[in-house]
Structure formats: structure tokens, C-alpha cells
Design a protein around this motif. Structure first.
Motif, mmCIF file in Angstrom:
data_model
loop_
_atom_site.group_PDB
_atom_site.id
_atom_site.type_symbol
_atom_site.label_atom_id
_atom_site.label_comp_id
_atom_site.label_asym_id
_atom_site.label_seq_id
_atom_site.Cartn_x
_atom_site.Cartn_y
_atom_site.Cartn_z
ATOM 1 N N GLU A 68 -44.325 63.636 25.495
ATOM 2 C CA GLU A 68 -43.268 64.329 24.397
ATOM 3 C C GLU A 68 -42.294 63.166 23.926
ATOM 4 O O GLU A 68 -41.863 63.056 22.849
ATOM 5 C CB GLU A 68 -42.504 65.534 24.643
ATOM 6 N N LEU A 69 -41.880 62.333 25.152
ATOM 7 C CA LEU A 69 -40.717 61.316 24.848
ATOM 8 C C LEU A 69 -41.520 59.828 24.202
ATOM 9 O O LEU A 69 -40.669 59.410 23.562
ATOM 10 C CB LEU A 69 -40.115 60.964 26.085
ATOM 11 N N GLY A 70 -42.725 60.029 24.056
ATOM 12 C CA GLY A 70 -43.511 58.956 23.329
ATOM 13 C C GLY A 70 -43.774 57.692 24.640
ATOM 14 O O GLY A 70 -44.338 56.683 24.253
ATOM 15 N N ILE A 71 -43.499 57.768 25.843
ATOM 16 C CA ILE A 71 -43.857 56.937 26.704
ATOM 17 C C ILE A 71 -45.262 57.102 27.058
ATOM 18 O O ILE A 71 -45.890 58.045 27.154
ATOM 19 C CB ILE A 71 -43.094 57.274 28.134
ATOM 20 N N LYS A 72 -46.062 55.707 27.001
ATOM 21 C CA LYS A 72 -47.404 55.719 27.057
ATOM 22 C C LYS A 72 -48.038 55.159 28.284
ATOM 23 O O LYS A 72 -49.268 54.979 28.233
ATOM 24 C CB LYS A 72 -47.822 54.813 25.704
ATOM 25 N N SER A 299 -32.371 41.958 27.714
ATOM 26 C CA SER A 299 -32.281 40.742 28.503
ATOM 27 C C SER A 299 -33.951 40.320 29.027
ATOM 28 O O SER A 299 -34.273 39.297 28.662
ATOM 29 C CB SER A 299 -31.601 40.578 29.672
ATOM 30 N N PHE A 300 -34.628 41.510 29.449
ATOM 31 C CA PHE A 300 -36.112 41.294 29.856
ATOM 32 C C PHE A 300 -37.044 40.876 28.645
ATOM 33 O O PHE A 300 -37.716 40.157 28.607
ATOM 34 C CB PHE A 300 -36.620 42.570 30.483
ATOM 35 N N LYS A 301 -36.752 41.592 27.502
ATOM 36 C CA LYS A 301 -37.546 41.106 26.298
ATOM 37 C C LYS A 301 -37.130 39.901 25.890
ATOM 38 O O LYS A 301 -37.918 39.053 25.378
ATOM 39 C CB LYS A 301 -37.133 42.137 25.178
ATOM 40 N N ARG A 302 -35.797 39.357 25.917
ATOM 41 C CA ARG A 302 -35.454 37.955 25.527
ATOM 42 C C ARG A 302 -35.896 36.913 26.328
ATOM 43 O O ARG A 302 -36.396 36.149 25.926
ATOM 44 C CB ARG A 302 -33.826 37.855 25.490
ATOM 45 N N ALA A 303 -36.173 37.373 27.684
ATOM 46 C CA ALA A 303 -36.772 36.466 28.539
ATOM 47 C C ALA A 303 -38.282 36.399 28.280
ATOM 48 O O ALA A 303 -38.932 35.440 28.957
ATOM 49 C CB ALA A 303 -36.498 36.711 30.023
ATOM 50 N N GLY A 304 -38.814 37.201 27.590
ATOM 51 C CA GLY A 304 -40.259 36.999 27.330
ATOM 52 C C GLY A 304 -41.270 38.078 27.549
ATOM 53 O O GLY A 304 -42.258 37.917 27.574
ATOM 54 N N ALA A 305 -40.860 39.235 28.400
ATOM 55 C CA ALA A 305 -41.422 40.389 28.876
ATOM 56 C C ALA A 305 -42.147 41.098 27.734
ATOM 57 O O ALA A 305 -41.331 41.501 26.653
ATOM 58 C CB ALA A 305 -40.822 41.059 29.646
ATOM 59 N N ASP A 306 -43.462 41.542 27.874
ATOM 60 C CA ASP A 306 -43.901 42.425 26.991
ATOM 61 C C ASP A 306 -43.788 43.704 27.307
ATOM 62 O O ASP A 306 -43.978 44.664 26.354
ATOM 63 C CB ASP A 306 -45.371 41.870 26.779
ATOM 64 N N ILE A 307 -43.952 43.817 28.806
ATOM 65 C CA ILE A 307 -44.110 45.184 29.143
ATOM 66 C C ILE A 307 -42.804 45.261 30.392
ATOM 67 O O ILE A 307 -42.434 44.528 31.194
ATOM 68 C CB ILE A 307 -45.325 45.489 29.947
ATOM 69 N N ILE A 308 -42.078 46.319 30.284
ATOM 70 C CA ILE A 308 -41.013 46.562 31.136
ATOM 71 C C ILE A 308 -41.298 47.813 32.045
ATOM 72 O O ILE A 308 -41.347 48.995 31.665
ATOM 73 C CB ILE A 308 -39.655 46.774 30.381
ATOM 74 N N LEU A 309 -41.500 47.644 33.186
ATOM 75 C CA LEU A 309 -41.780 48.722 34.215
ATOM 76 C C LEU A 309 -40.230 49.003 34.879
ATOM 77 O O LEU A 309 -39.620 48.182 35.369
ATOM 78 C CB LEU A 309 -42.527 48.218 35.340
ATOM 79 N N THR A 310 -39.741 50.416 34.523
ATOM 80 C CA THR A 310 -38.365 50.729 35.012
ATOM 81 C C THR A 310 -38.589 52.112 35.327
ATOM 82 O O THR A 310 -38.857 52.832 34.298
ATOM 83 C CB THR A 310 -37.420 50.198 33.769
ATOM 84 N N TYR A 311 -37.556 52.468 36.114
ATOM 85 C CA TYR A 311 -37.283 53.759 36.495
ATOM 86 C C TYR A 311 -36.212 54.542 35.344
ATOM 87 O O TYR A 311 -35.949 55.632 35.408
ATOM 88 C CB TYR A 311 -36.493 53.862 37.677
ATOM 89 N N HIS A 312 -35.679 53.653 34.677
ATOM 90 C CA HIS A 312 -34.705 54.007 33.528
ATOM 91 C C HIS A 312 -35.727 54.583 32.500
ATOM 92 O O HIS A 312 -35.078 54.977 31.054
ATOM 93 C CB HIS A 312 -33.876 52.817 32.931
ATOM 94 N N ALA A 313 -36.974 54.488 32.199
ATOM 95 C CA ALA A 313 -37.791 54.456 31.296
ATOM 96 C C ALA A 313 -37.587 55.956 30.388
ATOM 97 O O ALA A 313 -37.439 55.993 29.115
ATOM 98 C CB ALA A 313 -39.048 54.317 31.450
ATOM 99 N N PRO A 314 -37.376 57.140 30.964
ATOM 100 C CA PRO A 314 -37.069 58.199 30.179
ATOM 101 C C PRO A 314 -35.700 58.224 29.396
ATOM 102 O O PRO A 314 -35.650 58.537 28.409
ATOM 103 C CB PRO A 314 -37.263 59.288 31.461
ATOM 104 N N ASP A 315 -34.716 57.515 30.140
ATOM 105 C CA ASP A 315 -33.497 57.875 29.514
ATOM 106 C C ASP A 315 -33.663 56.967 28.335
ATOM 107 O O ASP A 315 -33.085 56.794 27.206
ATOM 108 C CB ASP A 315 -32.412 57.277 30.630
ATOM 109 N N VAL A 316 -34.218 55.471 28.472
ATOM 110 C CA VAL A 316 -34.315 54.530 27.569
ATOM 111 C C VAL A 316 -35.116 55.093 26.345
ATOM 112 O O VAL A 316 -34.753 54.851 25.108
ATOM 113 C CB VAL A 316 -34.974 53.257 27.888
ATOM 114 N N ILE A 320 -33.536 55.582 22.433
ATOM 115 C CA ILE A 320 -34.043 54.959 21.511
ATOM 116 C C ILE A 320 -34.513 56.172 20.428
ATOM 117 O O ILE A 320 -33.943 55.749 19.147
ATOM 118 C CB ILE A 320 -35.371 54.196 21.827
ATOM 119 N N ARG A 321 -35.046 57.307 20.855
ATOM 120 C CA ARG A 321 -35.365 58.200 19.744
ATOM 121 C C ARG A 321 -34.208 58.721 19.117
ATOM 122 O O ARG A 321 -33.985 59.094 17.971
ATOM 123 C CB ARG A 321 -36.205 59.387 20.581
#
Length: 326
Positions: A68-72, A299-316, A320-321
Motif C-alpha cells: 500500500e505504501l508503494g514499496i516494490k 547521498s546514496f543516490k548522489r554517489a550513484g546507487a540505483d537501489i537503496i536497501l534500508t530499514y527506513h524504507a516504510p518511513d521514507v 515521499i507520499r
């Protein structure tokens, strides 16, 4: 006197957004999750506030919430009821990860299910390979690691992610998957995984602390960056589809090096202590959690990451929503 007025493009929020170079999206996020055999309900981890061990039914309900949060995407770790020297539960047909894969796919067939492939949670020694005479042996471990990946693929995993750091494991997994017809299952290699102090809370979460010694004979020395390119190149040659840097925050330079050297998708793992330090500081009122987390993600995106594995994902995803809903 003539000078450049850089501040013109920072004068208000909409203009800053228009010229912003990098943005974090929900589609970038993968949520690491811990499923525990024989657990009823969910149990929060004291050292990782907001992160839980899940029994299968509670896990399935959480998949619904994430969807429901859109996390894929999710990354699965298993805590078995029993351990043995051959890590049998790691590749059992009805092991805890295998059952969680089936539950996730039953709840949301479109969820990208990634699985951590390792032996450490499944043997009493807590090491990522087989132990012989007090040493973690490389080549004999490969067969069991590949069997584990195969069992995950058979249960329906989309991506297998070997984290053991045994040399040759990507080649062995690719061979095993292909030989059994799982040509479309991807390999996300923990290509650059450091022997880091930032894994502390995870050892509690996965019940995988080494019973003796440490993991420095197979995980990378934090002082080495050029070696990261060698590890990544080997995994590409062996058949990896994606590469990972772990940890994320202290190794942004390494993520950038991978991005500059290779064209494969790059993931970075925002690990347990990186998460817990933010949570602890926020709970003490020392930092603003939302701003801090989003700055880290950027900062992860700026460094070049396409995918971020993070325990913050639901909050992020929630933040964003909220921003998009304005």
C-alpha cells in the motif's frame, strides 16, 4: 566587482526543486525483513526500533502494508528453529525463508522478493561458510550456498543475493540456477561487503554473531577501496546482474567508484547501526529524524546507487507520499 550569484537558483523551494540534481523515489527502496520460524505475531528488536521479527502471518500482513505504501522490493533474512553444522535449514524446501517467499508472492505477486543467501544464521558457529578445524573453508561451502540459492528460486524468489563473500559463489550459483532452469532469476551480489563495526544490531536481529573469531578472513578490510573494483569485476565475470556496496553511509566513495567503473545496477545497504544511530539520536531530540534520513538517502543516490536497501524504507515511502500529496 564581478562575481557569480549562485544563490539565484536557491531563492525559493520550487526553484530549488526544479534544478535539483538527484531525487529519492519510492521505487529506489528495498526493505530488509526478518522472518522467524515458529514465531506468532511480530516482535520488535530493542536495538532497532521499528524493526521486527515476523512470524509468517504477521509477515504477510506487513507485505500488504508495504504494498500500500508503494514499496516494490524486500530482502528476506531467516531465523530457523534449529541449527546444525551443515546449515540444513538454509536450503530446506519448507525452511522459513522459503515459506516467507511463498507468503509474499501469495499476498502480492508483483512484489520483488530478494533473498539473502548465506549460511551464518543456520549453523551454530555463526559463520558464512562451512567450518573445518576452526577455519572457514571456501570451496566446500560453495555447494551449500548454491543449494540455498536454488531453494529460494524454487520457492519463487525473483533475486538471490549472496552475502557470504566466499570466492566463486556467484559462478556456482549461476551454474546451479541455470542447470535447473531458473534462467530468469537474478543475482544481486554483495560484491563489496566490508568487515564492518556497523553490523552490530544486525547480529542480534539475525541471531548470527560468530561463535568464535570474526569475519575478517572473508569480508573486506575497511581500509581498501581499489580491492572493491577487483571484487566487483570478478562477480560480473561470474554472472552477477547487480552489485552491492555494504555498508552504505561510510562507503559512499566506494559506491561512487563502482558507479564510475561499471554499468550494472548498483545497490547500497544502509545497515543496522547506521539505522539505529539515527533512531537513538532522534529519540533523544538531538537530530530531526526525517531531514537526517532523507539527506542520507539523497547521498546514496548522489554517489550513484540505483537501489537503496534500508530499514527506513516504510518511513521514507510515507514521507515521499506526503510530499507528493501536497
Amino acid at each position: 566587482m564581478s562575481f557569480t550569484r549562485h544563490r539565484r537558483l536557491r531563492s525559493h523551494a520550487s526553484l530549488r526543486a526544479l534544478v535539483r540534481e538527484h531525487a529519492v523515489a519510492i521505487d529506489d527502496l528495498v526493505y530488509p525483513m526478518f522472518v522467524e520460524e515458529d514465531l506468532s505475531g511480530a516482535s520488535e528488536l530493542p536495538s532497532m526500533p521499528g524493526v521486527h521479527h515476523y512470524g509468517i502471518e504477521a509477515f504477510r500482513r506487513e507485505i500488504e502494508r508495504l504494498s500500500e505504501l508503494g514499496i516494490k522490493g524486500i530482502l528476506l533474512f531467516g531465523l530457523p528453529a534449529e541449527k546444525d553444522e551443515l546449515s540444513t535449514s538454509a536450503y530446506a524446501e519448507h525452511g522459513i525463508v522459503q515459506e516467507a517467499i511463498r507468503a509474499a508472492k501469495a499476498e502480492n505477486p508483483d512484489m520483488v522478493v530478494m533473498t539473502d543467501v548465506c549460511l551464518c544464521q543456520y549453523n551454530p558457529a555463526g559463520h558464512c561458510g562451512l567450518v573445518r578445524d576452526g577455519k572457514i573453508v571456501n570451496d566446500p561451502s560453495l555447494e551449500l550456498i548454491a543449494k540455498t540459492a536454488l531453494s529460494h528460486a524454487a520457492a519463487g524468489a525473483d533475486v538471490v543475493a549472496p552475502s557470504d563473500m566466499m570466492d566463486g559463489r556467484v559462478a556456482k550459483i549461476r551454474e546451479m540456477l541455470d542447470d535447473h532452469g531458473y534462467l530468469d532469476v537474478s543475482i544481486l551480489s554483495y560484491a563489496v561487503k566490508y568487515a564492518s563495526a556497523f553490523y552490530g544490531p544486525f547480529r542480534e536481529a539475525a541471531n548470527s554473531a560468530p561463535a568464535f573469531g570474526d569475519r575478517k578472513t572473508y569480508q573486506m578490510d575497511p581500509a581498501n577501496a581499489r580491492e572493491a573494483l577487483l571484487e566487483a569485476q570478478s562477480d560480473i565475470e561470474e554472472g552477477a546482474d547487480m552489485l552491492m556496496t555494504k555498508p552504505a553511509l561510510s562507503y559512499l566513495d566506494v559506491t561512487l567508484r563502482l558507479r564510475q567503473a561499471f554499468h550494472l545496477p548498483i545497490a547500497t545497504y544502509n545497515v543496522s547501526a547506521e539505522y539505529s544511530m539515527v533512531k537513538a539520536a532522534a529519540r533523544n531530540g538531538w537530530i530531526d529524524e526525517r531531514s537526517t534520513v532523507m539527506e542520507m538517502m539523497t547521498s546514496f543516490k548522489r554517489a550513484g546507487a540505483d537501489i537503496i536497501l534500508t530499514y527506513h524504507a516504510p518511513d521514507v515511502a510515507t514521507w515521499i507520499r506526503e510530499e507528493q500529496g501536497r
